[in-house]
Design a protein around this motif. Structure first.
Motif, PDB file in Angstrom:
ATOM      1  N   ARG A  16       1.007  -1.014  -0.048  1.00 15.75           N
ATOM      2  CA  ARG A  16      -0.025  -0.540  -0.357  1.00 15.75           C
ATOM      3  C   ARG A  16       0.921   1.064  -0.041  1.00 15.75           C
ATOM      4  N   ARG A  17       0.160   2.142  -0.344  1.00 16.23           N
ATOM      5  CA  ARG A  17       0.938   3.920  -0.409  1.00 16.23           C
ATOM      6  C   ARG A  17      -0.548   4.756  -0.351  1.00 16.23           C
ATOM      7  N   SER A  18       0.198   5.817   0.109  1.00 15.19           N
ATOM      8  CA  SER A  18      -1.038   6.716  -0.013  1.00 15.19           C
ATOM      9  C   SER A  18      -1.114   7.318  -1.219  1.00 15.19           C
ATOM     10  N   VAL A  19      -1.760   7.523  -2.147  1.00 16.48           N
ATOM     11  CA  VAL A  19      -2.477   8.030  -3.046  1.00 16.48           C
ATOM     12  C   VAL A  19      -3.132   9.193  -3.306  1.00 16.48           C
ATOM     13  N   ARG A  20      -2.453   9.999  -3.814  1.00 17.87           N
ATOM     14  CA  ARG A  20      -3.013  11.096  -3.849  1.00 17.87           C
ATOM     15  C   ARG A  20      -3.577  11.969  -4.992  1.00 17.87           C
ATOM     16  N   ALA A  21      -2.955  11.079  -6.632  1.00 21.34           N
ATOM     17  CA  ALA A  21      -4.082  10.925  -7.912  1.00 21.34           C
ATOM     18  C   ALA A  21      -5.280  10.009  -7.656  1.00 21.34           C
ATOM     19  N   CYS A  32      -5.913   7.594   0.670  1.00 23.47           N
ATOM     20  CA  CYS A  32      -5.478   9.324   2.014  1.00 23.47           C
ATOM     21  C   CYS A  32      -5.989   9.569   2.649  1.00 23.47           C
ATOM     22  N   TRP A  33      -5.064   8.522   4.018  1.00 25.57           N
ATOM     23  CA  TRP A  33      -6.439   8.934   5.243  1.00 25.57           C
ATOM     24  C   TRP A  33      -5.388  11.089   4.940  1.00 25.57           C
ATOM     25  N   VAL A  34      -6.963  11.761   5.104  1.00 21.81           N
ATOM     26  CA  VAL A  34      -6.954  13.382   5.465  1.00 21.81           C
ATOM     27  C   VAL A  34      -7.417  14.317   6.355  1.00 21.81           C
ATOM     28  N   GLY A  35      -5.985  15.250   6.960  1.00 20.17           N
ATOM     29  CA  GLY A  35      -5.834  15.311   8.702  1.00 20.17           C
ATOM     30  C   GLY A  35      -6.369  16.734   8.248  1.00 20.17           C
ATOM     31  N   LEU A  36      -6.211  17.522   7.090  1.00 19.83           N
ATOM     32  CA  LEU A  36      -6.769  17.938   6.503  1.00 19.83           C
ATOM     33  C   LEU A  36      -7.802  18.213   5.821  1.00 19.83           C
ATOM     34  N   GLY A  37      -8.786  17.973   6.238  1.00 18.65           N
ATOM     35  CA  GLY A  37     -10.478  18.197   5.365  1.00 18.65           C
ATOM     36  C   GLY A  37     -11.238  18.480   6.160  1.00 18.65           C
ATOM     37  N   ALA A  87     -13.267  13.277  13.391  1.00 22.82           N
ATOM     38  CA  ALA A  87     -11.706  12.901  13.434  1.00 22.82           C
ATOM     39  C   ALA A  87     -10.500  12.891  12.438  1.00 22.82           C
ATOM     40  N   VAL A  88     -11.448  12.745  11.781  1.00 17.49           N
ATOM     41  CA  VAL A  88     -10.201  12.677  10.125  1.00 17.49           C
ATOM     42  C   VAL A  88     -11.004  12.703   8.979  1.00 17.49           C
ATOM     43  N   MET A  89     -10.706  12.693   7.737  1.00 17.12           N
ATOM     44  CA  MET A  89     -11.094  12.240   6.708  1.00 17.12           C
ATOM     45  C   MET A  89      -9.886  11.923   5.722  1.00 17.12           C
ATOM     46  N   ASP A  92      11.155  -0.563  -0.128  1.00 18.00           N
ATOM     47  CA  ASP A  92      10.171   1.171  -0.623  1.00 18.00           C
ATOM     48  C   ASP A  92       9.593   2.001   0.710  1.00 18.00           C
ATOM     49  N   PHE A  93       9.931   1.812   1.427  1.00 17.37           N
ATOM     50  CA  PHE A  93       9.395   2.891   2.099  1.00 17.37           C
ATOM     51  C   PHE A  93      10.175   3.521   2.794  1.00 17.37           C
ATOM     52  N   LYS A  94       9.774   5.083   2.879  1.00 18.54           N
ATOM     53  CA  LYS A  94      10.904   6.331   3.640  1.00 18.54           C
ATOM     54  C   LYS A  94      10.614   5.794   5.568  1.00 18.54           C
ATOM     55  N   PRO A 101       1.718   3.698   7.529  1.00 20.44           N
ATOM     56  CA  PRO A 101       0.826   5.188   8.096  1.00 20.44           C
ATOM     57  C   PRO A 101       0.998   5.920   8.942  1.00 20.44           C
ATOM     58  N   SER A 102       1.500   7.281   8.770  1.00 17.46           N
ATOM     59  CA  SER A 102       1.558   7.903   9.579  1.00 17.46           C
ATOM     60  C   SER A 102       1.372   9.049   9.202  1.00 17.46           C
ATOM     61  N   ALA A 103       0.307  10.670  10.353  1.00 16.41           N
ATOM     62  CA  ALA A 103       0.175  11.585   9.500  1.00 16.41           C
ATOM     63  C   ALA A 103       1.650  12.830   9.560  1.00 16.41           C
ATOM     64  N   LEU A 134      -3.111   9.775  18.479  1.00 19.19           N
ATOM     65  CA  LEU A 134      -3.800   8.623  18.364  1.00 19.19           C
ATOM     66  C   LEU A 134      -3.862   8.026  17.146  1.00 19.19           C
ATOM     67  N   ILE A 135      -5.004   8.589  16.263  1.00 18.69           N
ATOM     68  CA  ILE A 135      -5.349   7.688  14.965  1.00 18.69           C
ATOM     69  C   ILE A 135      -4.576   6.807  14.049  1.00 18.69           C
ATOM     70  N   ASP A 136      -2.617   7.499  14.707  1.00 19.64           N
ATOM     71  CA  ASP A 136      -1.252   7.232  13.783  1.00 19.64           C
ATOM     72  C   ASP A 136      -1.711   5.599  14.609  1.00 19.64           C
TER      73      ASP A 136
HETATM   74  C1  FMN Z   1      -3.468  10.599  10.498  1.00 17.11           C
HETATM   75  C2  FMN Z   1      -3.065  10.559   8.820  1.00 17.11           C
HETATM   76  C3  FMN Z   1      -3.451  11.996   8.508  1.00 17.11           C
HETATM   77  C4  FMN Z   1      -2.830  12.415   7.371  1.00 17.11           C
HETATM   78  N1  FMN Z   1      -3.004  13.507   6.633  1.00 17.11           N
HETATM   79  C5  FMN Z   1      -2.664  14.297   5.144  1.00 17.11           C
HETATM   80  C6  FMN Z   1      -3.140  15.090   4.330  1.00 17.11           C
HETATM   81  O1  FMN Z   1      -3.247  15.848   5.153  1.00 17.11           O
HETATM   82  N2  FMN Z   1      -2.133  15.161   3.388  1.00 17.11           N
HETATM   83  C7  FMN Z   1      -1.992  14.757   2.724  1.00 17.11           C
HETATM   84  O2  FMN Z   1      -1.419  14.092   1.479  1.00 17.11           O
HETATM   85  N3  FMN Z   1      -1.360  13.123   3.370  1.00 17.11           N
HETATM   86  C8  FMN Z   1      -1.858  12.936   4.680  1.00 17.11           C
HETATM   87  N4  FMN Z   1      -1.032  11.499   5.259  1.00 17.11           N
HETATM   88  C9  FMN Z   1      -0.939  10.886   4.600  1.00 17.11           C
HETATM   89  C10 FMN Z   1       0.922  10.477   5.301  1.00 17.11           C
HETATM   90  O3  FMN Z   1       1.577  11.532   4.996  1.00 17.11           O
HETATM   91  C11 FMN Z   1       1.347   9.196   4.595  1.00 17.11           C
HETATM   92  O4  FMN Z   1       0.713   7.975   5.196  1.00 17.11           O
HETATM   93  C12 FMN Z   1       2.944   9.048   4.915  1.00 17.11           C
HETATM   94  O5  FMN Z   1       3.572  10.151   4.738  1.00 17.11           O
HETATM   95  C13 FMN Z   1       3.293   7.542   4.552  1.00 17.11           C
HETATM   96  O6  FMN Z   1       3.189   7.095   3.365  1.00 17.11           O
HETATM   97  P1  FMN Z   1       2.497   5.943   2.956  1.00 17.11           P
HETATM   98  O7  FMN Z   1       1.271   6.562   3.446  1.00 17.11           O
HETATM   99  O8  FMN Z   1       2.748   6.180   1.291  1.00 17.11           O
HETATM  100  O9  FMN Z   1       3.336   4.580   3.575  1.00 17.11           O
HETATM  101  C14 FMN Z   1      -1.617  11.093   6.704  1.00 17.11           C
HETATM  102  C15 FMN Z   1      -1.807  10.416   7.407  1.00 17.11           C
HETATM  103  C16 FMN Z   1      -2.449   9.899   8.645  1.00 17.11           C
HETATM  104  C17 FMN Z   1      -2.073   8.394   8.784  1.00 17.11           C
END
Ligand code: FMN
Length: 245
Positions: free
Chosen positions: A10-15, A102-107, A122-124, A142-144, A166-168, A206-208
């Motif tokens: 898995r990875r965070s997908v933004r596109a 992708c977890w999004v804290g800023l929404g 809590a979060v989106m 492949d992970f940082k 993953p974590s914020a 805490l979510i992390d």
């Molecule tokens: C609780 C939480 C909030 C997050 N909020 C954002 C966000 O607002 N915008 C964003 O682009 N990524 C957000 N992320 C994604 C993290 O940046 C990402 O999980 C982390 O850099 C590790 O990368 P990976 O998920 O690809 O392994 C969030 C992740 C978590 C767990």
């Protein structure tokens, strides 16, 4: 599908493509989340789907829908742990189906999308069909992330799923120590935040932790989490609970 297989992929997908996720898949989401059990009782979170147009974000998102996760106002902290724990399993489930997340804290959903009675946001989480093909992760390399020696009192391969969580802002606030009486029992700790960092990271922290515990749960069929009545403290760490792997 074995959710643990998705931990290294898995990875965070933004596109995303602008198409909405189809109804059949949404029905699967509903069925999947029905089967999830919280980490802690008395603080069950709920989810809603929010159209992207009905929320504001600091980033630009193409996906037409988000999840909004809500926690009970009266049990916010436990609720946040539950959100990470339950919905990271949803994240693995959806990525296993070929969707991006992708977890999004800023929404923030607009006012017309009020939280359910007695709950607060809590979060989106963004989700949808990924645009293009971001290279799928294949190995832990492949992970940082911090090294295994940085997240525990001694290197323990069983903690690898948590290390990759993953974590914020990729803050990785977790630390694990082995119980002196039983090496199968581990103490779960989280970073103690300064007052300033608490404002920006308090909720996410805490979510992390819940997310990291979700990765350990799906990798260990015998996973059990308990929380003693009195939580011990360390100088820079807060005790979250104990787990048996
Ligand atoms: C609780 C939480 C909030 C997050 N909020 C954002 C966000 O607002 N915008 C964003 O682009 N990524 C957000 N992320 C994604 C993290 O940046 C990402 O999980 C982390 O850099 C590790 O990368 P990976 O998920 O690809 O392994 C969030 C992740 C978590 C767990």
């Amino acid at each position: 599908m074995n959710l643990s297989e998705m931990i290294t992929r898995r990875r965070s997908v933004r596109a995303y493509l602008p198409e909405a996720v189809d109804e059949a898949l949404l029905a699967e989401v509903a069925a999947f989340t029905e089967g999830l059990t919280p980490l802690l009782p008395g603080a069950e979170p709920v989810w809603r789907i929010i159209p992207t147009a009905d929320a504001s974000f600091l980033q630009k998102w193409q996906n037409p829908q988000f999840f909004a996760f809500y926690v009970p106002v009266t049990a916010e902290e436990d609720g946040l742990l539950n959100v990470g724990y339950m919905y990271q399993q949803l994240d693995l489930f959806l990525q296993g189906k070929g969707l991006g997340t992708c977890w999004v804290g800023l929404g923030w959903p607009d006012e017309k999308k009020a939280p359910p009675q007695g709950m607060k946001l809590a979060v989106m989480m963004a989700f949808g069909y990924p645009a293009g093909k971001e290279a799928e992760r294949k190995t832990a390399a492949d992970f940082k992330r911090r090294g295994p020696e940085e997240i525990a009192d001694w290197v323990d391969d069983r903690l690898e799923p948590a290390r990759l969580a993953p974590s914020a802002t990729n803050s990785q606030p977790w630390f694990f120590t082995h119980d002196e009486h039983d090496a199968d029992v581990l103490h779960v700790w989280r970073e103690k935040l300064t007052l300033l960092k608490k404002r920006t990271h308090g909720r996410m922290n805490l979510i992390d932790m819940g997310i990291a515990l979700a990765h350990l749960k799906v990798s260990n069929p015998g996973f059990v989490f308990t929380r003693p009545d009195v939580l011990p403290e360390k100088e820079n760490l807060l005790h979250v609970g104990m787990m048996k792997l």
